[in-house]
Design a protein around this motif. Structure first.
Motif, PDB file in Angstrom:
ATOM      1  N   LEU A   1      44.610  43.104 -37.812  1.00  9.76           N
ATOM      2  CA  LEU A   1      44.059  44.118 -36.925  1.00  9.76           C
ATOM      3  C   LEU A   1      44.664  43.943 -35.523  1.00  9.76           C
ATOM      4  N   PRO A   2      45.137  44.995 -34.904  1.00  9.55           N
ATOM      5  CA  PRO A   2      45.866  44.876 -33.617  1.00  9.55           C
ATOM      6  C   PRO A   2      44.935  44.730 -32.413  1.00  9.55           C
ATOM      7  N   ILE A   3      44.156  43.699 -32.405  1.00  6.97           N
ATOM      8  CA  ILE A   3      43.203  43.488 -31.309  1.00  6.97           C
ATOM      9  C   ILE A   3      43.946  43.250 -29.994  1.00  6.97           C
ATOM     10  N   PHE A   4      44.999  42.437 -30.036  1.00 12.63           N
ATOM     11  CA  PHE A   4      45.739  42.122 -28.816  1.00 12.63           C
ATOM     12  C   PHE A   4      46.371  43.376 -28.220  1.00 12.63           C
ATOM     13  N   ALA A   5      46.886  44.256 -29.062  1.00 14.44           N
ATOM     14  CA  ALA A   5      47.513  45.484 -28.568  1.00 14.44           C
ATOM     15  C   ALA A   5      46.493  46.382 -27.882  1.00 14.44           C
ATOM     16  N   ALA A   6      45.322  46.529 -28.490  1.00 10.37           N
ATOM     17  CA  ALA A   6      44.289  47.383 -27.909  1.00 10.37           C
ATOM     18  C   ALA A   6      43.806  46.825 -26.573  1.00 10.37           C
ATOM     19  N   ILE A   7      43.608  45.508 -26.514  1.00 11.66           N
ATOM     20  CA  ILE A   7      43.146  44.893 -25.263  1.00 11.66           C
ATOM     21  C   ILE A   7      44.200  45.043 -24.172  1.00 11.66           C
ATOM     22  N   ALA A   8      45.463  44.844 -24.537  1.00 18.61           N
ATOM     23  CA  ALA A   8      46.536  44.970 -23.541  1.00 18.61           C
ATOM     24  C   ALA A   8      46.587  46.377 -22.975  1.00 18.61           C
ATOM     25  N   ALA A   9      46.537  47.386 -23.839  1.00 26.53           N
ATOM     26  CA  ALA A   9      46.568  48.769 -23.361  1.00 26.53           C
ATOM     27  C   ALA A   9      45.349  49.083 -22.505  1.00 26.53           C
ATOM     28  N   LEU A  10      44.198  48.571 -22.908  1.00 25.45           N
ATOM     29  CA  LEU A  10      42.962  48.807 -22.164  1.00 25.45           C
ATOM     30  C   LEU A  10      43.044  48.261 -20.748  1.00 25.45           C
ATOM     31  N   LEU A  11      43.668  47.097 -20.588  1.00 25.15           N
ATOM     32  CA  LEU A  11      43.737  46.462 -19.277  1.00 25.15           C
ATOM     33  C   LEU A  11      44.896  46.981 -18.423  1.00 25.15           C
ATOM     34  N   VAL A  12      45.941  47.456 -19.071  1.00 26.41           N
ATOM     35  CA  VAL A  12      47.144  47.838 -18.331  1.00 26.41           C
ATOM     36  C   VAL A  12      46.985  49.183 -17.633  1.00 26.41           C
ATOM     37  N   VAL A  13      46.244  50.124 -18.199  1.00 29.10           N
ATOM     38  CA  VAL A  13      46.080  51.435 -17.569  1.00 29.10           C
ATOM     39  C   VAL A  13      45.264  51.259 -16.289  1.00 29.10           C
ATOM     40  N   GLN A  14      45.913  51.486 -15.143  1.00 26.26           N
ATOM     41  CA  GLN A  14      45.319  51.276 -13.828  1.00 26.26           C
ATOM     42  C   GLN A  14      45.409  52.567 -13.009  1.00 26.26           C
ATOM     43  N   PRO A  15      44.757  52.608 -11.832  1.00 20.99           N
ATOM     44  CA  PRO A  15      44.801  53.837 -11.024  1.00 20.99           C
ATOM     45  C   PRO A  15      46.192  54.261 -10.591  1.00 20.99           C
ATOM     46  N   SER A  16      47.161  53.348 -10.534  1.00 13.23           N
ATOM     47  CA  SER A  16      48.516  53.720 -10.138  1.00 13.23           C
ATOM     48  C   SER A  16      49.517  53.150 -11.129  1.00 13.23           C
ATOM     49  N   VAL A  17      50.706  53.757 -11.171  1.00 10.38           N
ATOM     50  CA  VAL A  17      51.762  53.282 -12.066  1.00 10.38           C
ATOM     51  C   VAL A  17      52.198  51.880 -11.668  1.00 10.38           C
ATOM     52  N   ASN A  18      52.291  51.612 -10.377  1.00 10.98           N
ATOM     53  CA  ASN A  18      52.697  50.295  -9.900  1.00 10.98           C
ATOM     54  C   ASN A  18      51.712  49.218 -10.336  1.00 10.98           C
ATOM     55  N   GLN A  19      50.415  49.523 -10.239  1.00 11.51           N
ATOM     56  CA  GLN A  19      49.413  48.563 -10.690  1.00 11.51           C
ATOM     57  C   GLN A  19      49.483  48.355 -12.196  1.00 11.51           C
ATOM     58  N   SER A  20      49.748  49.426 -12.950  1.00 11.51           N
ATOM     59  CA  SER A  20      49.891  49.303 -14.401  1.00 11.51           C
ATOM     60  C   SER A  20      51.062  48.394 -14.749  1.00 11.51           C
ATOM     61  N   PHE A  21      52.164  48.578 -14.048  1.00 14.21           N
ATOM     62  CA  PHE A  21      53.338  47.740 -14.297  1.00 14.21           C
ATOM     63  C   PHE A  21      53.017  46.276 -14.006  1.00 14.21           C
ATOM     64  N   GLY A  22      52.306  46.030 -12.914  1.00 11.63           N
ATOM     65  CA  GLY A  22      51.925  44.663 -12.583  1.00 11.63           C
ATOM     66  C   GLY A  22      51.007  44.053 -13.618  1.00 11.63           C
ATOM     67  N   LYS A  23      50.023  44.830 -14.097  1.00  9.37           N
ATOM     68  CA  LYS A  23      49.105  44.338 -15.128  1.00  9.37           C
ATOM     69  C   LYS A  23      49.844  44.057 -16.429  1.00  9.37           C
ATOM     70  N   ALA A  24      50.835  44.905 -16.754  1.00  6.55           N
ATOM     71  CA  ALA A  24      51.606  44.685 -17.976  1.00  6.55           C
ATOM     72  C   ALA A  24      52.351  43.353 -17.912  1.00  6.55           C
ATOM     73  N   ILE A  25      52.929  43.060 -16.748  1.00  7.15           N
ATOM     74  CA  ILE A  25      53.635  41.782 -16.595  1.00  7.15           C
ATOM     75  C   ILE A  25      52.644  40.618 -16.674  1.00  7.15           C
ATOM     76  N   GLU A  26      51.509  40.748 -15.973  1.00  4.91           N
ATOM     77  CA  GLU A  26      50.497  39.686 -16.011  1.00  4.91           C
ATOM     78  C   GLU A  26      50.047  39.401 -17.437  1.00  4.91           C
ATOM     79  N   ARG A  27      49.711  40.472 -18.152  1.00  2.00           N
ATOM     80  CA  ARG A  27      49.222  40.320 -19.517  1.00  2.00           C
ATOM     81  C   ARG A  27      50.275  39.693 -20.421  1.00  2.00           C
ATOM     82  N   SER A  28      51.524  40.155 -20.318  1.00  2.00           N
ATOM     83  CA  SER A  28      52.585  39.646 -21.181  1.00  2.00           C
ATOM     84  C   SER A  28      52.879  38.178 -20.887  1.00  2.00           C
TER      85      SER A  28
END
Length: 352
Positions: free
Chosen positions: A48-75
């Protein structure tokens, strides 16, 4: 009958915010989570892709720049956690307490390398899950890294594709409010120069002037959020000029805030009842009102720079001010007011 109150930490104000997250943000988060779930199932159908769902849930942020930063943090957090868990698992295979060692090592790893809270918290979580769930599953650790990268990438992509938010409205509003309050503060000071003041009135005048500082800080924070919302945003070209105009206006207003507070402080500290008899004080009051008038023009010219000015929109702070020699005990106050007024005029008209 006795009633029990909930502790302050459990009150509803600790659980609820004053405003809701925008509905668009909720929609984007939902779309990204669902997309990450199904894409991860197609790529890695065994779990079950639990990690994928959690990553997407956390990465979507109010701005694209913040999303990019969260994606790097999470990865980074997942990859580091998986590597730490794998190394510790090789050294202490088969031991149940190895999970505790992995958690402690992960926490220290984040502290040593000064990682952000997002990455530092993700490392022990990933290490714990790898050792607790995937210890007996070959390839589990690598699959979780791939899964997380899928969720993070889809979170960024969805945030870019679905109307990237531009947060210039709050910046424009706060800068306009600051301009209006600066003008009102000058008008209040002008009115006080021409009438006898009690100590309570002087204190109230000073308190109102000090409130300009938090207003300036709020405007600066809103402008920073506006800049953040345009970073890496595909829509930034259409809004960059507007943000630059807001930023330039705030740069002009910031020193004026300091001047207005200083003028009010000088009047508060050096006031005495004989000031109303000074013949030049009303001339200064007139200039303060003109400065207030011209301050309000700054927001109008920023909103419509090419519009023809009306009679009321012509700058009034133009005539030189002549001061009759004041009483010796008033020299310091007059000098302070005149110098700050001169610098305010320079900021308004844009003089170097």
């Amino acid at each position: 009958m006795r009633f029990f109150r909930l502790p302050a930490a459990l009150s509803s104000s600790r659980l609820r915010t004053a405003s809701r997250v925008p509905l668009l943000q909720v929609v984007k988060t939902s779309v990204a989570t669902v997309a990450a779930w199904f894409v991860a199932i197609l790529v890695l159908p065994s779990e079950l892709p639990i990690f994928a769902a959690i990553a997407a849930l956390l990465v979507v942020q109010p701005s694209v720049n913040q999303s990019f930063g969260k994606a790097i943090e999470r990865s980074v957090g997942v990859i580091a956690g998986v590597i730490i868990a794998s190394l510790i698992g090789l050294l202490f295979s088969g031991q149940t307490w190895v999970i505790l060692i992995a958690i402690v090592v992960s926490i220290l790893f984040g502290w040593v390398f000064r990682l952000t809270p997002g990455s530092a918290n993700q490392i022990p979580i990933s290490a714990m899950l790898v050792l607790a769930i995937g210890a007996a599953t070959p390839g589990y650790a690598i699959d979780r890294i791939i899964e997380t990268l899928i969720g993070a990438a889809l979170g960024v992509i969805i945030n870019v594709l679905i109307v990237p938010p531009v947060a210039l409205g709050p910046a424009e509003r706060d800068v306009t409010l600051l301009t209006g309050e600066l003008a009102s503060s000058l008008e209040r000071l002008a009115a006080a120069l021409g009438t006898p003041q009690t100590q309570q009135q002087l204190d109230a005048l000073m308190i109102q002037a000090r409130l300009l500082r938090p207003m300036r800080e709020s405007a600066e924070a809103s402008v920073r959020q506006g800049e953040e919302s345009l970073t890496l945003n595909p829509r930034q070209t259409a809004h960059r000029t507007r943000l630059e105009d807001i930023h330039r206006l705030l740069d002009r207003l910031s020193p004026i805030v300091t001047r207005v507070i200083g003028m009010t402080r000088a009047f508060h500290d050096h006031y005495d009842a004989s000031l109303v008899e000074e013949p030049s004080l009303q001339s200064i009051a007139i200039q303060l009102r003109r400065a207030a008038h011209d301050l309000r023009l700054l927001t109008r010219t920023t909103e419509a720079p090419d519009a023809e000015p009306s009679v009321d929109e012509v700058p009034a702070l133009t005539a030189p001010l002549r001061i009759i020699r004041p009483e010796p005990e008033h020299w310091m106050l007059f000098g302070s007011l005149m110098e700050d007024l001169r610098r305010i005029r320079e900021e308004i008209v844009g003089s170097e």
